[in-house]
Design an enzyme around this catalytic site. Structure first.
Site, short mmCIF file in Angstrom:
data_model
loop_
_atom_site.label_atom_id
_atom_site.label_comp_id
_atom_site.label_asym_id
_atom_site.label_seq_id
_atom_site.Cartn_x
_atom_site.Cartn_y
_atom_site.Cartn_z
N CYS A 293 -6.03 -6.77 -10.62
CA CYS A 293 -4.84 -6.56 -11.45
C CYS A 293 -3.71 -7.44 -10.95
CB CYS A 293 -4.44 -5.10 -11.58
SG CYS A 293 -4.80 -4.11 -10.20
N GLU B 49 -1.44 2.98 -12.03
CA GLU B 49 -1.59 1.59 -11.56
C GLU B 49 -2.27 0.84 -12.70
OE1 GLU B 49 -0.50 0.34 -8.87
OE2 GLU B 49 -0.12 2.09 -7.61
C1 UN1 Z 1 -6.51 -4.11 -8.10
O1 UN1 Z 1 -6.77 -5.20 -8.57
O2 UN1 Z 1 -6.81 -3.04 -8.70
O3 UN1 Z 1 -3.47 -7.04 -4.11
C2 UN1 Z 1 -5.89 -3.93 -6.80
C3 UN1 Z 1 -4.69 -7.10 -4.20
C4 UN1 Z 1 -5.52 -5.97 -3.67
C5 UN1 Z 1 -5.49 -4.85 -4.62
C6 UN1 Z 1 -5.79 -5.19 -6.01
N1 UN1 Z 1 -5.09 -5.55 -2.39
O4 UN1 Z 1 -5.25 -8.03 -4.72
#
Ligand code: UN1
Length: 512
Positions: free
Chosen positions: A300, A266
């Site tokens: 992210c 990820e």
């Molecule tokens: C992340 O930023 O590592 O979609 C995950 C989202 C969250 C997850 C982010 N549910 O913003």
């Protein structure tokens, strides 16, 4: 009073098992003989508490313990495993407020976002409890008489989880809930700068295991790069689920592949929000606000680029700047109820922010709003809008983990989609349109090439029910819902002959 934990205001930390000095390793009992890390509040720069993290030898022991615990756990019926995960969810519910507050304090995200993160942990536990009763294989028709083909999903063994500082609680939750439900044991290394969240989360978790007389099917070893390296390179860790930068993730992927382990990656995103000429404008403004500066631009899935139809470009820049002006007085300490945008996580984020703004200006960009570090004791920057850069400027194509958005002017939806797809990363994307043809173009084969392809909602804030992850340099992994559970399993194809006679497939005759 050097440490926040010593002041009465922060007594909630004690309710979730945090002390002034903490151990960063759990493998049935708490220990840690590596270096002492001091967690700090990014909102003030003040110390919270200390964690003595693990060494690579302690990682080695944690792997041993996790592998042993697996032998027992994989024999527990799946719905019984699901019930343990349900209990963990109940426990997280009980501690949601103080744990979420610690998430806010240590990361820098505002109160409601810290609470929201623990809510994601709770939600995935509910999900996993249900999953434990319904995940299954299938029966496939055989070409041979009185033969049956079965497909079964079995656990892998010990699953390693390396999580990042921006979601120090939920990312462990998504992985652990699904990995444990499908019969694996888990080994966690959280980000060094959010070690307190790792410790508090694991304390809550391990109490449930103890209460149920279970071995340590979840173990923790906080530490630096050497400790992470040990986890990545050890062939007893069957799957490594890694969240972090594209650069580190690429190395993790290669190292794990060398030993034929499995990975879930990820990695970074460079998420665009596309604004069609008929978009619901007010909704766009709200989506851009949460998308670009929510969590101080440190998800992210944060909106990094807004690609707007030329007809709406001037209006969008103007009105978004007005919104940002209203937000500026609401930049402040993450636990202050009036704050909308907290600090960034560390001095390193400040450096990346400064470098990106300077590079953008050098490349011909214009700062439409913000652009400066806020001088104060914590790590604060102004939410920033940059315009007039070419869509393919190097700085636009790079992910900077800070509240900076580049607004780009496109001539058509086709051009906007092309720009959406031209970056290396492929995590999240969104279009705002009322045009059904454009909506279908967006989700079709020549549409967005991301893992998350939204229509009329934000790029960030994905729910747990769908599979979460992205394509290209984002790494290709999927976590959370849908059939992401399959990645934590090995698939066996079982041909069962109940005819009493041996028959070869494809009509092959082979006897003497
Ligand atoms: C992340 O930023 O590592 O979609 C995950 C989202 C969250 C997850 C982010 N549910 O913003």
């Amino acid at each position: 009073n050097d440490y926040l934990i010593d002041s009465p205001e922060y007594a909630f930390l004690k309710d979730i098992g945090i002390e002034r000095e903490n151990c960063g390793v759990y493998n049935g009992s708490w220990k840690g003989s590596g270096e002492v890390l001091t967690s700090i509040d990014p909102g003030t720069g003040r110390k919270i508490a200390n964690v003595r993290v693990g060494t690579s030898e302690e990682m080695n022991e944690a792997i041993k313990v996790g592998v042993n615990a697996y032998q027992q756990w994989c024999q527990v019926p799946a719905p019984v495993r699901g019930d343990i995960i349900r209990q963990i969810g109940e426990e997280m519910r009980k501690y949601k407020e103080p744990l979420g507050k610690l998430v806010s304090l240590e990361v820098g995200k505002i109160f409601s976002e810290g609470q929201g993160e623990v809510q994601e942990f709770i939600d995935i536990c509910d999900y996993a409890a249900g999953l434990s009763r319904i995940y299954s294989g299938q029966v496939i028709n055989s070409e041979r008489p009185e033969h049956t083909i079965l497909e079964a999903w079995r656990p892998l063994g010990l699953v390693g989880i390396i999580s990042a500082y921006n979601f120090p609680n939920a990312v462990f939750g998504w992985n652990a809930a699904i990995a444990l439900t499908t019969g694996n044991s888990v080994l966690w290394k959280g980000a060094p700068t959010t070690s307190l969240v790792s410790v508090a989360t694991m304390k809550i978790f391990s109490e449930v295991l103890k209460r149920n007389n279970l071995p340590p099917i979840a173990v923790l070893c906080q530490g630096g790069a050497d400790v992470g390296q040990k986890l990545v390179n050890d062939s007893r860790v069957k799957l490594v689920s890694f969240t972090g930068s594209c650069e580190t993730g690429r190395n993790v992927g290669v190292e794990v592949q060398k030993r034929f382990g499995k990975v879930i990656l990820e990695l970074g995103g460079n998420n665009a929000l596309i604004v069609d000429q008929d978009a619901n404008f007010n909704m766009v403004l709200e989506a851009a606000l949460f998308g670009c500066i929510g969590t101080s631009g440190q998800r992210c899935t944060t909106t990094r680029r807004i690609i707007v139809h030329e007809k709406l470009y001037d209006r969008l820049v103007k009105e978004l700047v007005v919104k940002y002006k209203q937000v500026l007085p609401k930049v402040g300490h993450q636990l202050d109820p009036n704050t909308l945008v907290g600090p960034v996580h560390s001095q390193q984020n400040i450096e990346h922010y400064k470098a990106a703004v300077a590079e953008a200006v050098k490349l011909g960009g214009k700062v439409a709003f913000g652009g400066k570090v806020i001088e104060s004791e914590g790590f604060y920057v102004e939410p920033t809008i940059i315009i007039d850069l070419p869509h393919d400027s190097p700085v636009v194509h790079r992910e900077t983990f800070a509240p900076i958005v580049y607004i780009l002017k496109a001539k058509s939806i086709e051009e906007a989609i092309e720009w959406n797809n031209e970056v290396d990363q492929g995590l999240s994307s969104a279009i705002f349109t009322e045009n059904i043809s454009n909506a279908f173009k967006w989700i079709g084969a020549q549409g967005s090439d991301c893992g998350i392809v939204n229509i009329n909602t934000t790029t960030n804030g994905a729910e747990i029910g769908g599979a979460f992850g992205g394509e290209k340099h984002t790494g290709g992994g999927r976590e959370s819902g849908s059939d992401a559970w399959k990645q934590y399993c090995k698939r066996s194809t079982i041909t069962l002959n109940h005819s009493g006679k041996l028959a070869c497939a494809q009509g092959v005759v082979f006897n003497v």
